[in-house]
Design an enzyme around this catalytic site. Structure first.
Site, PDB file in Angstrom:
ATOM      1  CG  HIS A 253      88.563 -51.493 -68.314  1.00  0.00           C
ATOM      2  ND1 HIS A 253      89.918 -51.382 -68.535  1.00  0.00           N
ATOM      3  CD2 HIS A 253      88.413 -51.553 -66.962  1.00  0.00           C
ATOM      4  CE1 HIS A 253      90.549 -51.378 -67.379  1.00  0.00           C
ATOM      5  NE2 HIS A 253      89.661 -51.485 -66.404  1.00  0.00           N
ATOM      6  CD  GLU A 254      85.113 -51.970 -64.972  1.00  0.00           C
ATOM      7  OE1 GLU A 254      85.290 -52.918 -64.182  1.00  0.00           O
ATOM      8  OE2 GLU A 254      85.856 -50.965 -65.003  1.00  0.00           O
ATOM      9  CG  HIS A 257      88.478 -55.754 -64.505  1.00  0.00           C
ATOM     10  ND1 HIS A 257      89.818 -56.010 -64.332  1.00  0.00           N
ATOM     11  CD2 HIS A 257      88.362 -54.399 -64.598  1.00  0.00           C
ATOM     12  CE1 HIS A 257      90.490 -54.863 -64.341  1.00  0.00           C
ATOM     13  NE2 HIS A 257      89.625 -53.879 -64.507  1.00  0.00           N
ATOM     14  CD  GLU A 333      92.078 -51.750 -63.288  1.00  0.00           C
ATOM     15  OE1 GLU A 333      91.448 -51.424 -64.320  1.00  0.00           O
ATOM     16  OE2 GLU A 333      91.522 -52.256 -62.296  1.00  0.00           O
ATOM     17  CG  ASP A 337      93.047 -49.988 -70.164  1.00  0.00           C
ATOM     18  OD1 ASP A 337      91.824 -49.925 -69.937  1.00  0.00           O
ATOM     19  OD2 ASP A 337      93.855 -49.131 -69.750  1.00  0.00           O
TER      20      ASP A 337
END
Length: 396
Positions: A253-254, A257, A333, A337
């Site tokens: 997930h990070e 980003h 977000e 995901d």
């Protein structure tokens, strides 16, 4: 003023009664901590407005500004003294409310930071707050005096490089003041983390671990920094207390980003939003000032006595526009995901990981629409789990 204070007291009573007994809280824990945090958030927000409103009403405020004007000749010095004293006074008045927030987290066993450490951290944050408010008052007054028509644009142009500089140095100089950062320790999962990051083109040197176990048992990871300082930060509680597959999904997930440059898009959006906000203030402030200047004996928008009114209008406008910013954050977000879902074979660990996260933080997994609009930077956990369950079914 007494009627206003009484009315605010009634508002707080209704607010806390609603979230204590009437709010439909959905959580994985037996605690009402999440509902209390909702009430606390709206208490903090409106408390700022009440304090600024009370300052405008105060006879002492009128006298104090006269004292500053008599004893200091330069306008930037007057702004500095006034801004610093206003910020300091606000921090001291807010201290009991801050202690309440700390006590609530201790009571819910979400936070276990010693009170001595918390007070030291509060002092450092207060110093930063005083410096920011003082600088803001100086820049705003100087720009409003010199550029009467385009003061909003001049403020933005001055704030732009300062904001970018602070964002650049934050991971290296500011964040370490409050937390202990270090490269990833040698743990059983380190090789898996580094390998997954390398596959996405992220070097091990851009992954850090932060010691949060001294303060909390909750889990988290995030991306921060600009340029060479851009990095993924993982809480040590996440590495130590979550299962390996759960940690790897959070890392994926990070990574999303990081590779999607969400930090840059977020900064760009914030800068554009701040420009629009300042333009909105330039339109709204004269109208409100004309409406209330006689009531509070204000001479000009640029006077020291007008600063609480300007801050009050700004705070209310920020609150009113917060849902737009949070909506964008939630979309980012969801995008992260989706990236993690596409790069993960089995989503069962991810589902369990998000459930564990909600359990440890005692969060509200399905907030009301109003609460989500004004509080949630991330989609509610319940929605995220439902998306992953559906994705898992599609994979099968």
């Amino acid at each position: 003023m007494k009627k206003g204070i009484l009315g605010y007291g009634i508002f707080l009573a209704v607010l806390w009664l609603y979230f204590s007994f009437l709010y439909d809280l959905e959580t994985y824990s037996n605690s009402k901590y999440a509902a209390f945090r909702h009430a606390y958030y709206f208490t903090q927000t409106t408390f700022t407005w009440v304090v600024l409103w009370a300052v405008l009403q105060s006879a002492f405020h009128h006298t104090y500004t006269q004292i500053i004007e008599r004893n200091f000749g330069r306008e930037w010095v007057r702004s500095l003294v006034y801004g610093a004293s206003l910020a300091l006074g606000f921090q001291l008045i807010s201290l009991p409310l801050d202690i309440l927030g700390y006590g609530m987290a201790q009571w819910a066993d979400v936070n276990h930071q010693p009170i001595k450490d918390w007070l030291g951290e509060w002092g450092v944050k207060s110093l930063f707050f005083i410096l920011i408010i003082s600088g803001l008052v100086i820049v705003a007054r100087m720009c409003m005096m010199k550029f009467r028509r385009y003061w909003w644009l001049s403020i933005w142009m001055i704030a732009l490089p300062i904001s970018l500089f602070l964002l650049y140095i934050q991971p290296v100089w500011i964040d370490p003041i409050f937390e202990n950062f270090q490269p990833l320790r040698e743990t059983a999962i380190k090789d898996e983390i580094v390998g997954m990051a390398n596959e996405a083109g992220i070097s091990e040197s851009n992954i850090y671990e932060v010691n949060m176990s001294e303060k909390t048992s909750t889990f988290n990871a995030y991306v921060t920094g600009l340029g060479p300082q851009k990095r993924i930060v993982i809480w040590d509680t996440t590495i130590e207390n979550m299962q390996e597959d759960e940690v790897l999904f959070i890392l994926a997930h990070e990574i999303a980003h990081y590779v999607k440059n969400h930090v840059y898009w977020g900064v760009l959006g914030s800068l554009l939003f701040s420009l629009i906000l300042l333009k909105g203030l330039a339109i709204i402030i004269p109208c409100i000032f004309q409406r209330f200047k006689r009531r509070w004996d204000l001479r000009a928008v640029t006077d020291l006595k007008s600063i609480p009114l300007l801050l009050l209008i700004t705070s209310i406008l920020l609150f009113a526009t917060e849902p737009m910013y949070l909506w964008v954050s939630r979309q980012m977000e969801l995008s992260a995901d989706q990236y993690a879902i596409e790069h993960t074979d089995s989503l069962e660990p991810a589902i369990e990981g998000y459930r564990s996260l909600a359990v440890e933080s005692k969060s509200d997994i399905n907030p009301s629409l109003f609460v989500k609009w004004f509080r949630y930077t991330h989609p509610p956990i319940k929605k995220r789990i439902e998306i992953m369950k559906q994705a898992q079914e599609n994979k099968e």
